[in-house]
Design an enzyme around this catalytic site. Structure first.
Site, PDB file in Angstrom:
ATOM      1  N   LYS A  94      43.337  48.697  36.912  1.00 29.98           N
ATOM      2  CA  LYS A  94      44.037  48.461  38.178  1.00 29.98           C
ATOM      3  C   LYS A  94      44.722  49.738  38.650  1.00 29.98           C
ATOM      4  O   LYS A  94      44.667  50.103  39.812  1.00 29.98           O
ATOM      5  CB  LYS A  94      45.077  47.344  38.001  1.00 29.98           C
ATOM      6  CG  LYS A  94      44.465  45.961  37.972  1.00 29.98           C
ATOM      7  CD  LYS A  94      45.434  44.914  37.490  1.00 29.98           C
ATOM      8  CE  LYS A  94      44.691  43.601  37.238  1.00 29.98           C
ATOM      9  NZ  LYS A  94      45.461  42.612  36.509  1.00 29.98           N
ATOM     10  N   ASP A 120      49.246  38.693  43.616  1.00 33.83           N
ATOM     11  CA  ASP A 120      48.372  37.828  42.815  1.00 33.83           C
ATOM     12  C   ASP A 120      48.264  36.431  43.429  1.00 33.83           C
ATOM     13  O   ASP A 120      47.424  35.630  43.013  1.00 33.83           O
ATOM     14  CB  ASP A 120      48.956  37.670  41.404  1.00 33.83           C
ATOM     15  CG  ASP A 120      48.185  38.442  40.360  1.00 33.83           C
ATOM     16  OD1 ASP A 120      47.019  38.780  40.623  1.00 33.83           O
ATOM     17  OD2 ASP A 120      48.753  38.693  39.289  1.00 33.83           O
ATOM     18  N   GLN A 158      50.985  41.103  34.443  1.00 29.50           N
ATOM     19  CA  GLN A 158      49.718  40.777  33.770  1.00 29.50           C
ATOM     20  C   GLN A 158      49.881  39.522  32.909  1.00 29.50           C
ATOM     21  O   GLN A 158      50.822  39.421  32.122  1.00 29.50           O
ATOM     22  CB  GLN A 158      49.276  41.984  32.921  1.00 29.50           C
ATOM     23  CG  GLN A 158      47.925  41.817  32.241  1.00 29.50           C
ATOM     24  CD  GLN A 158      46.772  41.727  33.233  1.00 29.50           C
ATOM     25  OE1 GLN A 158      46.832  42.277  34.330  1.00 29.50           O
ATOM     26  NE2 GLN A 158      45.711  41.046  32.839  1.00 29.50           N
TER      27      GLN A 158
END
Ligand code: GUN
Length: 298
Positions: free
Chosen positions: A54, A121, A98
């Site tokens: 990422k 997200d 994460q």
């Protein structure tokens, strides 16, 4: 029939190119470089690789990026404090924590602590609610990427029978919500299968578009797939392979060799859905940045 391979790697590159153009415009017209912060708790090797990829992708498109790495024994309070600092930091328009988090950390509390305007997200309950209502600002990266794979390869889900195998908060649920919307790139008839589904094969055989997000290798076998279906494989499973230097190889949830003889199109693993998730995260970060500019203007 031999399936067309749906190349997620190439498509992700194309989308990253589009994001890079948007980033350059944002810098030029508004003097604002979009920024994404990632939080990684613990030392799970797969998570570390995701986060590194990422970060690399952010650098490549000209975004500001930072990764905050916290030890495996970090408490919920310590993660909350880190998220709060990032919520308050104007350099970052997007925050990604994460997942999965270590067991002692309250995952839902952490997701809820992210400013919904920075929740690239799309997992905060506020953003999940907007997705339910068909007015999402941030669609979770994996379902968003799958929608792009379908649309940009001429497989419009409108009117199709879509079967989603898996009901996780990150993939299965948002995937089903996204494709059932009254909207372009959606309008599908969606069925969701899960661990308690009876006769799963009977249901998957009805699918014009079959999306496997189960997390176990080779669960979707050729007898479960209709001739000419489009098959999307979300699984990234490690299986032992002594012939590989690292001792394992990555396989999907779909028996690729057998199913690709029957399907019209199929995503490979690796190089299918995986790269798209990161590309769509960048799209969401650019969107988050644009929304802050429009707020200032209004
Ligand atoms: N872990 C695996 N996939 C994802 C993702 O898309 N977002 C986050 N935050 N964690 C993940």
């Amino acid at each position: 029939m031999t399936a067309k391979i749906l190349d997620g790697k190439a498509l992700a590159e194309e989308i990253r190119g589009e994001v890079a153009t948007g980033v350059a415009e944002m810098k030029q017209n508004h003097g604002v470089p979009p920024g994404l912060a990632a939080v990684l708790v613990g030392d799970d090797p797969a998570s570390a690789i995701y986060v590194r990829n990422k970060r690399r992708a952010c650098d490549e498109v000209g975004m500001v990026s930072d990764t905050i790495v916290l030890p495996a024994d970090t408490t919920t309070e310590q993660v909350l404090k880190t998220v709060q600092q990032l919520n308050d930091d104007p350099r970052f328009h997007g925050i990604l924590v994460q997942l999965p988090l270590p067991d002692q950390v309250d995952e839902l509390a952490i997701i809820e602590s992210i400013n919904p305007d920075k929740d690239v997200d799309g997992l905060h309950p506020f953003n999940v609610g907007k997705l339910v209502q068909g007015r999402a600002d941030f669609i979770p990266g994996t379902p968003f990427g799958i929608q792009q794979i379908l649309m940009r390869n001429g497989h419009d889900p409108a009117g199709a029978n879509v079967v989603v195998c898996g009901r996780s908060d990150i993939v299965g649920k948002p995937m089903a919500l996204l494709l059932m919307q009254r909207a372009e790139g959606a309008n599908a008839t969606v069925t969701v299968c899960h661990t308690h589904t009876k006769n799963m094969a009977e249901i998957t055989r009805q699918a014009d578009i079959l999306i496997a997000a189960i997390g176990r290798p080779n669960v979707i076998t050729a007898d479960m797939v209709k001739e000419g279906a489009v098959v999307i494989d979300v699984g990234i499973n490690r299986v032992d392979d002594a012939s590989r230097r690292r001792g394992y190889r990555l396989v999907g949830d779909v028996d690729f060799a057998a199913v690709s003889e029957k399907a019209a199109a199929i995503t490979p693993v690796p190089g299918g859905v995986g790269p798209m998730t990161i590309a769509m995260l960048l799209v969401n970060t650019l969107t988050a940045t644009r929304l802050t500019i429009h707020e200032k203007d209004s």
